[in-house]
Design a protein around this motif. Structure first.
Motif, PDB file in Angstrom:
ATOM      1  N   PHE A 150       0.550  -1.221   0.093  1.00 41.46           N
ATOM      2  CA  PHE A 150       0.090  -0.090  -0.032  1.00 41.46           C
ATOM      3  C   PHE A 150       0.795   1.227   0.161  1.00 41.46           C
ATOM      4  O   PHE A 150       2.066   1.267   0.401  1.00 41.46           O
ATOM      5  N   ALA A 151       0.382   2.536  -0.400  1.00 47.42           N
ATOM      6  CA  ALA A 151       0.953   3.663  -0.523  1.00 47.42           C
ATOM      7  C   ALA A 151       0.281   4.855  -0.612  1.00 47.42           C
ATOM      8  O   ALA A 151      -0.842   4.543  -1.067  1.00 47.42           O
ATOM      9  N   LYS A 152       1.032   6.009  -0.474  1.00 50.43           N
ATOM     10  CA  LYS A 152       0.111   7.194  -0.702  1.00 50.43           C
ATOM     11  C   LYS A 152       1.317   8.116  -1.284  1.00 50.43           C
ATOM     12  O   LYS A 152       2.306   8.305  -0.871  1.00 50.43           O
ATOM     13  N   THR A 153       0.801   8.855  -2.265  1.00 52.13           N
ATOM     14  CA  THR A 153       1.728   9.839  -2.891  1.00 52.13           C
ATOM     15  C   THR A 153       1.433  11.237  -2.360  1.00 52.13           C
ATOM     16  O   THR A 153       0.197  11.507  -1.734  1.00 52.13           O
ATOM     17  N   GLY A 154       2.330  12.147  -2.401  1.00 51.74           N
ATOM     18  CA  GLY A 154       2.058  13.492  -2.109  1.00 51.74           C
ATOM     19  C   GLY A 154       2.877  14.614  -2.815  1.00 51.74           C
ATOM     20  O   GLY A 154       3.890  14.441  -3.039  1.00 51.74           O
ATOM     21  N   THR A 155       2.228  15.661  -3.121  1.00 47.61           N
ATOM     22  CA  THR A 155       2.953  16.684  -3.844  1.00 47.61           C
ATOM     23  C   THR A 155       2.456  18.178  -3.459  1.00 47.61           C
ATOM     24  O   THR A 155       1.041  18.445  -3.357  1.00 47.61           O
ATOM     25  N   THR A 156       3.250  19.036  -3.116  1.00 50.78           N
ATOM     26  CA  THR A 156       2.792  20.299  -2.492  1.00 50.78           C
ATOM     27  C   THR A 156       2.610  21.335  -3.591  1.00 50.78           C
ATOM     28  O   THR A 156       2.858  20.973  -5.062  1.00 50.78           O
ATOM     29  N   ASP A 157       2.261  22.444  -3.360  1.00 50.21           N
ATOM     30  CA  ASP A 157       2.113  23.484  -4.403  1.00 50.21           C
ATOM     31  C   ASP A 157       3.303  23.806  -5.064  1.00 50.21           C
ATOM     32  O   ASP A 157       4.418  23.693  -4.659  1.00 50.21           O
ATOM     33  N   GLY A 158       3.152  24.011  -6.370  1.00 47.67           N
ATOM     34  CA  GLY A 158       4.259  24.327  -7.221  1.00 47.67           C
ATOM     35  C   GLY A 158       5.092  23.076  -7.562  1.00 47.67           C
ATOM     36  O   GLY A 158       6.161  22.864  -8.009  1.00 47.67           O
ATOM     37  N   ASN A 159       4.534  21.798  -7.078  1.00 50.66           N
ATOM     38  CA  ASN A 159       5.250  20.363  -7.196  1.00 50.66           C
ATOM     39  C   ASN A 159       6.841  20.760  -6.652  1.00 50.66           C
ATOM     40  O   ASN A 159       7.590  19.839  -6.893  1.00 50.66           O
ATOM     41  N   ASN A 208      17.377  14.966 -16.215  1.00 45.88           N
ATOM     42  CA  ASN A 208      17.953  14.081 -16.854  1.00 45.88           C
ATOM     43  C   ASN A 208      17.466  13.940 -18.248  1.00 45.88           C
ATOM     44  O   ASN A 208      17.177  12.543 -18.903  1.00 45.88           O
ATOM     45  N   GLY A 209      17.443  14.884 -18.893  1.00 46.26           N
ATOM     46  CA  GLY A 209      16.741  14.749 -20.270  1.00 46.26           C
ATOM     47  C   GLY A 209      15.208  14.694 -20.575  1.00 46.26           C
ATOM     48  O   GLY A 209      14.832  14.621 -21.673  1.00 46.26           O
ATOM     49  N   VAL A 210      14.525  14.459 -19.441  1.00 48.24           N
ATOM     50  CA  VAL A 210      12.991  14.021 -19.391  1.00 48.24           C
ATOM     51  C   VAL A 210      12.619  15.416 -19.167  1.00 48.24           C
ATOM     52  O   VAL A 210      12.787  16.049 -17.991  1.00 48.24           O
ATOM     53  N   TYR A 211      11.382  15.856 -19.995  1.00 48.75           N
ATOM     54  CA  TYR A 211      10.790  16.935 -19.785  1.00 48.75           C
ATOM     55  C   TYR A 211       9.457  16.561 -18.656  1.00 48.75           C
ATOM     56  O   TYR A 211       8.542  15.758 -19.167  1.00 48.75           O
ATOM     57  N   TYR A 212       9.334  17.488 -17.721  1.00 49.25           N
ATOM     58  CA  TYR A 212       8.129  17.392 -16.895  1.00 49.25           C
ATOM     59  C   TYR A 212       7.336  18.627 -17.009  1.00 49.25           C
ATOM     60  O   TYR A 212       7.857  19.707 -16.426  1.00 49.25           O
ATOM     61  N   PRO A 213       6.041  18.573 -17.296  1.00 47.58           N
ATOM     62  CA  PRO A 213       5.261  19.861 -17.073  1.00 47.58           C
ATOM     63  C   PRO A 213       4.932  20.169 -15.565  1.00 47.58           C
ATOM     64  O   PRO A 213       5.101  21.148 -15.164  1.00 47.58           O
ATOM     65  N   GLY A 214       4.961  19.238 -14.614  1.00 47.98           N
ATOM     66  CA  GLY A 214       5.041  19.296 -13.272  1.00 47.98           C
ATOM     67  C   GLY A 214       5.492  17.774 -12.609  1.00 47.98           C
ATOM     68  O   GLY A 214       4.778  16.823 -13.102  1.00 47.98           O
ATOM     69  N   ILE A 215       6.210  17.710 -11.940  1.00 51.44           N
ATOM     70  CA  ILE A 215       6.650  16.559 -11.118  1.00 51.44           C
ATOM     71  C   ILE A 215       5.565  16.139 -10.049  1.00 51.44           C
ATOM     72  O   ILE A 215       5.658  16.945  -9.339  1.00 51.44           O
ATOM     73  N   ASP A 216       5.028  15.209 -10.389  1.00 50.57           N
ATOM     74  CA  ASP A 216       4.253  14.715  -9.088  1.00 50.57           C
ATOM     75  C   ASP A 216       5.002  13.412  -8.355  1.00 50.57           C
ATOM     76  O   ASP A 216       5.972  13.108  -8.638  1.00 50.57           O
ATOM     77  N   GLY A 217       4.379  13.285  -7.239  1.00 56.61           N
ATOM     78  CA  GLY A 217       4.640  12.297  -6.131  1.00 56.61           C
ATOM     79  C   GLY A 217       5.045  10.645  -6.858  1.00 56.61           C
ATOM     80  O   GLY A 217       5.870  10.140  -6.424  1.00 56.61           O
ATOM     81  N   ASN A 218       4.324  10.357  -7.790  1.00 60.37           N
ATOM     82  CA  ASN A 218       4.245   8.867  -8.343  1.00 60.37           C
ATOM     83  C   ASN A 218       5.283   8.884  -9.263  1.00 60.37           C
ATOM     84  O   ASN A 218       5.610   7.778 -10.057  1.00 60.37           O
ATOM     85  N   GLN A 219       6.241   9.936  -9.724  1.00 60.23           N
ATOM     86  CA  GLN A 219       7.033   9.903 -10.709  1.00 60.23           C
ATOM     87  C   GLN A 219       8.603   9.502 -10.242  1.00 60.23           C
ATOM     88  O   GLN A 219       8.914   8.558  -9.926  1.00 60.23           O
ATOM     89  N   LEU A 220       9.352  10.586  -9.770  1.00 60.10           N
ATOM     90  CA  LEU A 220      10.669  10.422  -9.505  1.00 60.10           C
ATOM     91  C   LEU A 220      10.491   9.813  -8.144  1.00 60.10           C
ATOM     92  O   LEU A 220      11.461   8.523  -7.872  1.00 60.10           O
ATOM     93  N   ALA A 221      10.022  10.094  -6.961  1.00 64.12           N
ATOM     94  CA  ALA A 221       9.975   9.624  -5.719  1.00 64.12           C
ATOM     95  C   ALA A 221       9.495   8.279  -5.801  1.00 64.12           C
ATOM     96  O   ALA A 221       9.714   7.336  -5.103  1.00 64.12           O
ATOM     97  N   GLY A 222       8.179   8.135  -6.784  1.00 63.86           N
ATOM     98  CA  GLY A 222       7.490   6.785  -6.843  1.00 63.86           C
ATOM     99  C   GLY A 222       8.505   5.617  -7.546  1.00 63.86           C
ATOM    100  O   GLY A 222       8.556   4.576  -6.920  1.00 63.86           O
ATOM    101  N   SER A 223       9.362   6.093  -8.368  1.00 63.38           N
ATOM    102  CA  SER A 223      10.195   5.068  -9.175  1.00 63.38           C
ATOM    103  C   SER A 223      11.335   4.637  -7.986  1.00 63.38           C
ATOM    104  O   SER A 223      11.524   3.468  -7.917  1.00 63.38           O
TER     105      SER A 223
END
Length: 763
Positions: free
Chosen positions: A608-617, A653-668
């Motif tokens: 089980f897990a929960k993601t979190g992202t604050t204002d402005g990511n 790292n060469g990858v464009y993010y419109p906005g980084i969410d918790g399930n992306q870099l932290a999630g991986s």
């Protein structure tokens, strides 16, 4: 006989002083005439053989070395673990009659006097006397009285007589081999090496037991003057002195002519292996190393004062065994390093910390900065994983935590369940207006704040404009809907929400006080919490409501084998197993169907897990667990929350993010550690416990036909693989149309995320 001994001692002292200390003969004669009785009758007392300062070794859970701490690089070894060449060599050159005399050597003294009379110089101190002298000095050094240590010509006749008396006494209580062993473990070999083991490692990268004849002879020669006979600075001097040692060994029949001939021809090959010390030189996990260091320095069980505890760590010869899993640590370290280089101009941080549910053992602690005090891009001494201070207000060198976003929502959900509500209760997600003076309940304080244009603040927004309608509390948590969390909180006591979070292990990162619920924005994670405390809190859910304090030490022993106490995890039940099961049930659904659907975890049926992202990511999180391991992964800014630290419209790292969410870099990063732990029997994974039926009962809907928690969500239902015993039965999506909420309560755009009067809108 007493008078004869007195005469002999006085004559011996005179000889030693003339030969060894070069005190003018007139001064010696005057002292001898005026004070012989006081010199002879003085009582130096019993020599106290304190353990010499030894370095401390910190070990990972598998016994591999993390780091060493020392003021003197010394590792005591037994005589049996020393090469016979060094034992024979040191006796041959320093005290050929060591095994014949009783502590002082009259023959050696007379020889020294004769040498002096002929314009030469020869030492007269026996190995026993040298050992006594070194013990006295070492005792003063380890007691912080270095200024009282006397060397060479600083010594008075009384000092020399006392040393002689103590040498004679010592020979009555210790065997010759014990004295030789103590001597070889104590003496200085130059370049920071104390004792033969450290010297063997430093100069030849070998152990004392494996020293060859040429190597041992060279080290035996260094003792006379580590500066003159420095193998690094003056190798030619060392070869000359080494050959003198070999000559003495041959004359005393300790080696053969053949061995001698080969050894004197051998080149001096120094393999300098300078052992760095402290966490800066840690072989792995430098920030975990610093954590261990602070745990020792802060614990009164290891000394009454900070100075005592520092002495214990740096001089105590300790072996500190820790909980760190080196294999998992390497996975975590590789992931954070690859997330962003510490020298990247963007200067973002990445952190992974893991604890074991049910034990509190800290398994990983990795971040992507360089543990180095030098001022340089990427260098950072603060520990992302930790709060600023420990429970007693002593420094942990932590960063003090970060805003945790929606990772706080499960604690509101837990209190919802504890108070008897069903997770399938329909909640009105259309409510966004919470004016000043709203009657929030807080029985142990006050809760203020507003989301109300009339009060100069924005309406409470969700992350997108399409989820302002009634849904179950279960779905609201799974897809992280702010308006659902707030509506459940209207029916709860904020004091009890705070108590639930505290019971799980959550606290403020800068103060260690309970998580702050005095402002409604903190319902969606606007307070700072350290990653290790989030990992601990989710481990409480994973352990069925049993909270364990994080622990890093499993044992502390000194060189004599004496054990010292280590902090306990103090595991105890702090929430019901039913509430814990309800939270894990809902968060497993989040991992499969909610904001965690894209996280690359191999086994989502038991986690089980929960993601979190604050204002402005700015701060992004994934926190979660299974029964074997709980991990908090964070990516974000550790240098502020200003516009320059917003993680939107950004390339990493060469990858464009419109906005980084918790399930992306932290999630991986989170998934990588969880996947690496899978299959390890030490982290056994059990099926998740199903909550009681009362928590799953469906209550009367707010909107007809919408009992299904997925109704109107726009999220497709993905059933778990069939045939798995741990799969949770999921409600089927309703086929009935769900009316749209009124336009006045469902804006087509979210409220602005920035502005002086904007409340946080974390997701």
């Amino acid at each position: 006989m007493g008078n004869l001994l007195t005469l002999l001692v006085v004559c011996a002292v005179a000889g030693v002083l003339v030969a060894g200390l070069l005190i003018p003969a007139g001064a010696v004669a005057t002292a001898a005439v005026s004070g012989t009785d006081s010199f002879v009758n003085s009582n130096p007392g019993t020599l106290k053989l304190n353990a010499p300062a030894q370095g401390t070794t910190v070990l990972a859970s598998d016994g591999s070395v993390i780091a060493r701490f020392y003021e003197q690089d010394r590792q005591a070894v037994t005589l049996a673990k020393m090469s016979p060449y060094i034992r024979n060599g040191i006796v041959a050159i320093e005290d050929a009659r060591f095994y014949q005399h009783g502590g002082i050597d009259p023959t050696g003294i007379l020889r020294a006097v004769a040498a002096t009379l002929h314009g030469g110089r020869e030492g007269a101190s026996t190995i026993t006397q040298q050992y006594v002298n070194n013990v006295i000095i070492e005792n003063l050094v380890t007691s912080g009285k270095t200024d009282q240590a006397k060397l060479g010509a600083q010594k008075t006749i009384t000092d020399k007589i006392n040393e002689m008396k103590q040498a004679i006494d010592l020979e009555k209580t210790m065997s010759k081999d014990q004295i030789l062993q103590g001597y070889l473990n104590l003496i200085y070999f130059g370049n920071g090496a104390y004792g033969i083991q450290a010297a063997a490692k430093l100069y030849f990268d070998t152990d004392a037991k494996d020293l060859t004849l040429p190597q041992a002879a060279a080290l035996a020669g260094v003792v006379n003057s580590p500066t003159v006979y420095d193998p690094v600075a003056h190798p030619d001097n060392v070869v000359t002195r080494r050959n003198q040692v070999l000559s003495k060994m041959l004359a005393q029949k300790k080696i053969t002519q053949k061995q001698y001939a080969a050894a004197v021809k051998a080149p001096l090959v120094v393999h300098l292996h300078k052992t760095a010390q402290g966490c800066v030189a840690a072989k792995m996990a430098p920030y975990f190393c610093d954590y261990v260091q602070q745990l020792v320095l802060n614990n009164s069980a290891y000394g009454a004062t900070p100075e005592d505890r520092a002495k214990f760590l740096y001089q105590g010869g300790l072996t500190i065994k820790t909980t760190l899993d080196p294999k998992l640590q390497q996975v975590a370290q590789d992931r954070v390093n690859n997330t962003m280089s510490p020298t990247d101009p963007l200067q973002r941080g990445a952190d992974v910390v893991s604890v074991q549910p049910g034990t509190g053992k800290v398994l990983t602690m990795a971040q992507n900065t360089v543990y180095n005090p030098a001022t340089k891009p990427g260098n950072y001494m603060g520990n992302f994983s930790l709060p600023l201070k420990d429970a007693n207000g002593l420094p942990l060198h932590g960063s003090g935590g970060f805003q945790i976003g929606s990772t706080f929502k499960p604690f509101v959900f837990a209190e919802w369940l504890r108070t008897g509500h069903s997770m399938m209760t329909m909640i009105n997600g259309a409510v966004q207006d919470y004016p000043i003076g709203y009657p929030w309940k807080n029985s142990c304080g006050t809760t203020t704040g507003s989301y109300d244009p009339a009060s100069g603040t924005n309406l409470l927004p969700n992350d997108d404009p399409n989820h302002y309608y009634p849904m179950t509390a279960y779905l609201g948590l799974a897809i992280s809907i702010n308006t659902i969390t707030f509506q459940t909180a209207t029916q709860l006591d904020f004091c009890n929400i705070q108590k639930m979070a505290t019971a799980a292990g959550l606290k403020e990162g800068s103060t260690n006080k309970p998580y702050n619920v005095s402002n409604i924005s903190n319902l969606i994670g606007s307070d700072n919490v350290a990653p290790i405390d989030l990992a601990t809190a989710y481990a409480t859910f994973a352990a069925g409501g049993i909270r364990c304090e994080p622990i890093a030490l499993t044992s502390v022993t000194d060189s004599t084998g004496k054990s010292y106490p280590v902090p306990s995890a103090n595991c105890q039940r702090t929430m019901s197993k039913e509430v814990a099961a309800g939270v894990t049930y809902a968060l497993q659904y989040m991992l499969v169907h909610g904001s965690g659907y894209a996280i690359p975890l191999n086994d989502k049926a038991t986690a089980f897990a929960k993601t979190g992202t604050t204002d402005g990511n700015v701060e992004t999180w994934t926190v979660g667990a299974n029964s074997g391991i709980a991990t908090a992964a964070w990516f974000g800014s550790y240098q502020g929350n200003g516009p320059q630290w917003v993680n939107q419209d950004i390339t990493i790292n060469g990858v464009y993010y419109p906005g980084i969410d918790g399930n992306q870099l932290a999630g991986s990063n989170w998934a990588a550690v969880m996947n690496a732990a899978a299959g390890n029997p030490a982290y056994q994974v059990n099926p998740l416990t199903k909550p009681p039926a009362s928590m799953l009962s469906q209550t009367a809907p707010l909107i007809a036909g919408t009992n299904d928690p997925m109704a109107g969500s726009g999220v497709p239902v993905q059933q778990p693989d069939s045939g798995t015993s741990t799969a949770q039965p999921q409600p089927q999506p309703s086929t009935q149309a769900v009316p749209n909420p009124p336009a006045t309560t469902s804006p087509t755009t979210t409220a602005p995320k920035h502005g002086p009067k904007s409340q946080p809108t974390n997701k």
